[in-house]
Design a protein around this motif. Structure first.
Motif, PDB file in Angstrom:
ATOM      1  N   PHE A   1      19.399  75.254   6.800  1.00  0.00           N
ATOM      2  CA  PHE A   1      19.859  76.284   7.725  1.00  0.00           C
ATOM      3  C   PHE A   1      21.384  76.356   7.797  1.00  0.00           C
ATOM      4  O   PHE A   1      22.077  75.334   7.704  1.00  0.00           O
ATOM      5  CB  PHE A   1      19.335  76.016   9.138  1.00  0.00           C
ATOM      6  N   VAL A   2      21.883  77.566   8.006  1.00  0.00           N
ATOM      7  CA  VAL A   2      23.274  77.752   8.407  1.00  0.00           C
ATOM      8  C   VAL A   2      23.383  77.228   9.828  1.00  0.00           C
ATOM      9  O   VAL A   2      22.609  77.630  10.707  1.00  0.00           O
ATOM     10  CB  VAL A   2      23.666  79.240   8.356  1.00  0.00           C
ATOM     11  N   GLU A   3      24.335  76.330  10.078  1.00  0.00           N
ATOM     12  CA  GLU A   3      24.459  75.698  11.388  1.00  0.00           C
ATOM     13  C   GLU A   3      25.814  76.002  12.016  1.00  0.00           C
ATOM     14  O   GLU A   3      26.845  75.508  11.563  1.00  0.00           O
ATOM     15  CB  GLU A   3      24.308  74.175  11.258  1.00  0.00           C
ATOM     16  N   PRO A   4      25.841  76.841  13.070  1.00  0.00           N
ATOM     17  CA  PRO A   4      27.100  77.038  13.792  1.00  0.00           C
ATOM     18  C   PRO A   4      27.582  75.711  14.370  1.00  0.00           C
ATOM     19  O   PRO A   4      26.781  74.830  14.691  1.00  0.00           O
ATOM     20  CB  PRO A   4      26.713  78.008  14.916  1.00  0.00           C
ATOM     21  N   ALA A   5      28.880  75.579  14.504  1.00  0.00           N
ATOM     22  CA  ALA A   5      29.450  74.362  15.075  1.00  0.00           C
ATOM     23  C   ALA A   5      28.998  74.195  16.515  1.00  0.00           C
ATOM     24  O   ALA A   5      28.744  75.171  17.225  1.00  0.00           O
ATOM     25  CB  ALA A   5      30.973  74.424  15.015  1.00  0.00           C
ATOM     26  N   ALA A   6      28.909  72.945  16.954  1.00  0.00           N
ATOM     27  CA  ALA A   6      28.481  72.654  18.322  1.00  0.00           C
ATOM     28  C   ALA A   6      29.358  73.366  19.343  1.00  0.00           C
ATOM     29  O   ALA A   6      28.876  73.836  20.380  1.00  0.00           O
ATOM     30  CB  ALA A   6      28.491  71.155  18.563  1.00  0.00           C
ATOM     31  N   SER A   7      30.635  73.468  19.056  1.00  0.00           N
ATOM     32  CA  SER A   7      31.551  74.136  19.986  1.00  0.00           C
ATOM     33  C   SER A   7      31.229  75.620  20.117  1.00  0.00           C
ATOM     34  O   SER A   7      31.385  76.217  21.181  1.00  0.00           O
ATOM     35  CB  SER A   7      32.996  73.963  19.510  1.00  0.00           C
ATOM     36  N   ALA A   8      30.738  76.228  19.021  1.00  0.00           N
ATOM     37  CA  ALA A   8      30.391  77.646  19.049  1.00  0.00           C
ATOM     38  C   ALA A   8      29.080  77.889  19.793  1.00  0.00           C
ATOM     39  O   ALA A   8      28.848  78.973  20.327  1.00  0.00           O
ATOM     40  CB  ALA A   8      30.277  78.184  17.626  1.00  0.00           C
ATOM     41  N   LEU A   9      28.237  76.871  19.840  1.00  0.00           N
ATOM     42  CA  LEU A   9      26.944  76.985  20.509  1.00  0.00           C
ATOM     43  C   LEU A   9      27.010  76.630  21.983  1.00  0.00           C
ATOM     44  O   LEU A   9      26.085  76.916  22.748  1.00  0.00           O
ATOM     45  CB  LEU A   9      25.925  76.059  19.832  1.00  0.00           C
ATOM     46  N   LYS A  10      28.099  76.006  22.385  1.00  0.00           N
ATOM     47  CA  LYS A  10      28.198  75.430  23.722  1.00  0.00           C
ATOM     48  C   LYS A  10      27.960  76.452  24.832  1.00  0.00           C
ATOM     49  O   LYS A  10      27.263  76.169  25.818  1.00  0.00           O
ATOM     50  CB  LYS A  10      29.566  74.773  23.898  1.00  0.00           C
ATOM     51  N   ALA A  11      28.519  77.641  24.697  1.00  0.00           N
ATOM     52  CA  ALA A  11      28.423  78.642  25.762  1.00  0.00           C
ATOM     53  C   ALA A  11      26.983  79.057  26.042  1.00  0.00           C
ATOM     54  O   ALA A  11      26.654  79.496  27.152  1.00  0.00           O
ATOM     55  CB  ALA A  11      29.254  79.877  25.406  1.00  0.00           C
ATOM     56  N   SER A  12      26.101  78.908  25.060  1.00  0.00           N
ATOM     57  CA  SER A  12      24.705  79.311  25.232  1.00  0.00           C
ATOM     58  C   SER A  12      23.799  78.115  25.487  1.00  0.00           C
ATOM     59  O   SER A  12      22.577  78.235  25.413  1.00  0.00           O
ATOM     60  CB  SER A  12      24.217  80.053  23.982  1.00  0.00           C
ATOM     61  N   GLY A  13      24.398  76.959  25.750  1.00  0.00           N
ATOM     62  CA  GLY A  13      23.582  75.771  25.978  1.00  0.00           C
ATOM     63  C   GLY A  13      23.024  75.175  24.712  1.00  0.00           C
ATOM     64  O   GLY A  13      22.072  74.379  24.741  1.00  0.00           O
ATOM     65  N   GLY A  14      23.589  75.557  23.579  1.00  0.00           N
ATOM     66  CA  GLY A  14      23.153  74.992  22.304  1.00  0.00           C
ATOM     67  C   GLY A  14      22.254  75.889  21.483  1.00  0.00           C
ATOM     68  O   GLY A  14      21.840  75.514  20.381  1.00  0.00           O
ATOM     69  N   TRP A  15      21.984  77.108  21.972  1.00  0.00           N
ATOM     70  CA  TRP A  15      21.022  77.978  21.289  1.00  0.00           C
ATOM     71  C   TRP A  15      21.631  78.808  20.169  1.00  0.00           C
ATOM     72  O   TRP A  15      21.057  78.907  19.086  1.00  0.00           O
ATOM     73  CB  TRP A  15      20.378  78.921  22.296  1.00  0.00           C
ATOM     74  N   TYR A  16      22.768  79.467  20.420  1.00  0.00           N
ATOM     75  CA  TYR A  16      23.263  80.417  19.431  1.00  0.00           C
ATOM     76  C   TYR A  16      24.763  80.640  19.567  1.00  0.00           C
ATOM     77  O   TYR A  16      25.378  80.292  20.572  1.00  0.00           O
ATOM     78  CB  TYR A  16      22.551  81.769  19.593  1.00  0.00           C
TER      79      TYR A  16
ATOM     80  N   SER B   1      19.689  75.440  14.705  1.00  0.00           N
ATOM     81  CA  SER B   1      18.319  75.031  14.393  1.00  0.00           C
ATOM     82  C   SER B   1      17.758  74.013  15.376  1.00  0.00           C
ATOM     83  O   SER B   1      16.589  73.630  15.269  1.00  0.00           O
ATOM     84  CB  SER B   1      18.257  74.452  12.965  1.00  0.00           C
ATOM     85  N   ASN B   2      18.583  73.580  16.330  1.00  0.00           N
ATOM     86  CA  ASN B   2      18.073  72.653  17.339  1.00  0.00           C
ATOM     87  C   ASN B   2      17.457  73.426  18.502  1.00  0.00           C
ATOM     88  O   ASN B   2      17.732  74.608  18.679  1.00  0.00           O
ATOM     89  CB  ASN B   2      19.192  71.748  17.858  1.00  0.00           C
ATOM     90  N   LEU B   3      16.639  72.786  19.264  1.00  0.00           N
ATOM     91  CA  LEU B   3      15.996  73.274  20.480  1.00  0.00           C
ATOM     92  C   LEU B   3      14.760  74.137  20.224  1.00  0.00           C
ATOM     93  O   LEU B   3      13.775  74.045  20.945  1.00  0.00           O
ATOM     94  CB  LEU B   3      16.977  74.021  21.380  1.00  0.00           C
ATOM     95  N   SER B   4      14.802  75.034  19.229  1.00  0.00           N
ATOM     96  CA  SER B   4      13.682  75.933  18.981  1.00  0.00           C
ATOM     97  C   SER B   4      12.561  75.233  18.222  1.00  0.00           C
ATOM     98  O   SER B   4      12.802  74.560  17.214  1.00  0.00           O
ATOM     99  CB  SER B   4      14.139  77.153  18.181  1.00  0.00           C
ATOM    100  N   VAL B   5      11.311  75.428  18.670  1.00  0.00           N
ATOM    101  CA  VAL B   5      10.177  74.709  18.083  1.00  0.00           C
ATOM    102  C   VAL B   5       9.970  75.032  16.617  1.00  0.00           C
ATOM    103  O   VAL B   5       9.634  74.142  15.821  1.00  0.00           O
ATOM    104  CB  VAL B   5       8.856  74.992  18.843  1.00  0.00           C
ATOM    105  N   ASP B   6      10.157  76.292  16.235  1.00  0.00           N
ATOM    106  CA  ASP B   6       9.923  76.647  14.839  1.00  0.00           C
ATOM    107  C   ASP B   6      11.046  76.147  13.937  1.00  0.00           C
ATOM    108  O   ASP B   6      10.788  75.540  12.887  1.00  0.00           O
ATOM    109  CB  ASP B   6       9.740  78.157  14.689  1.00  0.00           C
TER     110      ASP B   6
END
Length: 349
Positions: free
Chosen positions: A256-271, A240-245
């Protein structure tokens, strides 16, 4: 994501994931080198017969001798400006579907009345662009570096050489009201009557919708919302971070369901990438799915694991545009639809 080839491939996943990742290696770092900062952060001048200036979200000031008449915009920007009565002569980005109909990102724009300079990623016909004698080039920005969205890296120098100043509106790591206000200011500078009854009513509807969503989340704080997008091999779960909506919806109380930061790392924090076998990793009561043409739509998903998700079985799946059209008229329904989904949702996770 260190080289352009690798990042180009992952970029398609980024779009499908519902988070537009503007990495410098992928997108065009199209700066307005001759522009100079000046005045207040949101200084605009809308004199019809005199010089026009607009300070964008890179801190760069676009300048022309008169208010731009030949505007070339990213399709979502053109759609937003259209809602304010400002028309673009040329557009780039997803505009026309294979059947000739308008892409979802075109909003209410009549695409038969604009010159399409590029309809897909990497497409930007410089000859068509130059033929329009553009006064200004306008798009959004999805990174902190001020990269202009959908302006190709390989041709950015030639595009800039045409001579029109560029304007970038940031949609990176800010809440939705901020770019909405900036787009309104830009439209005003271009001659829009931003005090009209139509625009005033649209803004009131947006504010009412925000209040409704806040009330819905307060009444049902345990309803969990997952933000997803489908591709042939991967199901993407957006953070839920980075995206304006999503940042704004979260501020209004959406759980929101929030993936762990480690899981988001490969995409720069997006998904987070999930295989279809693991699509049930997270429990959710409502699922918001990417409605852009770059993503497989829910009705076309054939994976059995998807069909078994409780939220899917309960019919609690709604659409989401990760690149919202930045007008109050187009953003109010986004809030209303999510509020309605939460209000009527059954707890199934």
């Amino acid at each position: 994501m260190s080289n352009a080839r690798a990042t180009h491939l992952s970029r398609r996943g980024i779009l499908a994931a519902g988070g537009a990742l503007g990495l410098g290696a992928v997108l065009a770092a199209c700066g307005d080198d001759d522009a100079k900062s000046g005045g207040s952060d949101k200084e605009t001048t809308a004199a019809k017969s005199g010089p026009w200036t607009f300070k964008d979200d890179r801190g760069q000031t676009a300048k022309t001798d008169k208010t731009p008449a030949s505007i070339v915009s990213f399709i979502g920007v053109a759609a937003a400006l259209h809602d304010y009565g400002i028309e673009s002569k040329g557009v780039f980005g997803p505009t026309k579907l294979k059947d000739g109909k308008a892409d979802v990102q075109a909003g209410d724009l009549d695409i038969s009345k604009v010159t399409v300079i590029g309809n897909e990623w990497g497409q930007f016909n410089i000859e068509k662009y130059a033929a329009l004698s553009p006064d200004v080039l306008i798009t959004t920005m999805f990174d902190a570096a001020g990269t202009l969205w959908y302006v190709p890296e390989e041709s950015k120098k030639k595009i800039l050489a045409v001579g029109a100043p560029s304007v970038g509106i940031s949609v990176y790591d800010v809440q939705l009201p901020t770019p909405l206000q900036r787009m309104l200011e830009l439209a005003k500078s271009l001659g829009a009557d931003t005090t009209s009854s139509t625009i005033t009513a649209a803004k009131k509807r947006f504010e009412d919708a925000a209040a409704r969503l806040r009330a819905a989340t307060k009444a049902k704080p345990n309803i969990k919302v997952l933000v997803g997008s489908a591709s042939q091999d991967i199901f993407y779960v957006s953070g839920s971070n980075l995206s304006v909506d999503l940042e704004y919806f979260k501020a209004l109380g959406v759980n929101f369901v929030e993936p762990a930061a480690s899981a988001l790392k490969a995409s720069g924090g997006w998904y987070e990438n999930l295989s279809w076998e693991n699509v049930d990793k997270y429990g959710a009561d409502v699922i918001m799915m990417d409605n852009r043409t770059s993503a497989i739509q829910p009705a076309d998903i054939t994976e059995g694991t998807w069909k078994k998700l409780p939220a899917v079985k309960a019919g609690q799946v709604i659409a989401r545009n990760p690149e919202p059209i930045l007008s109050y008229d187009k953003c109010a329904p986004l809030l209303e639809d999510l509020a309605k989904a939460i209000e009527s949702a059954k707890k199934v996770s």
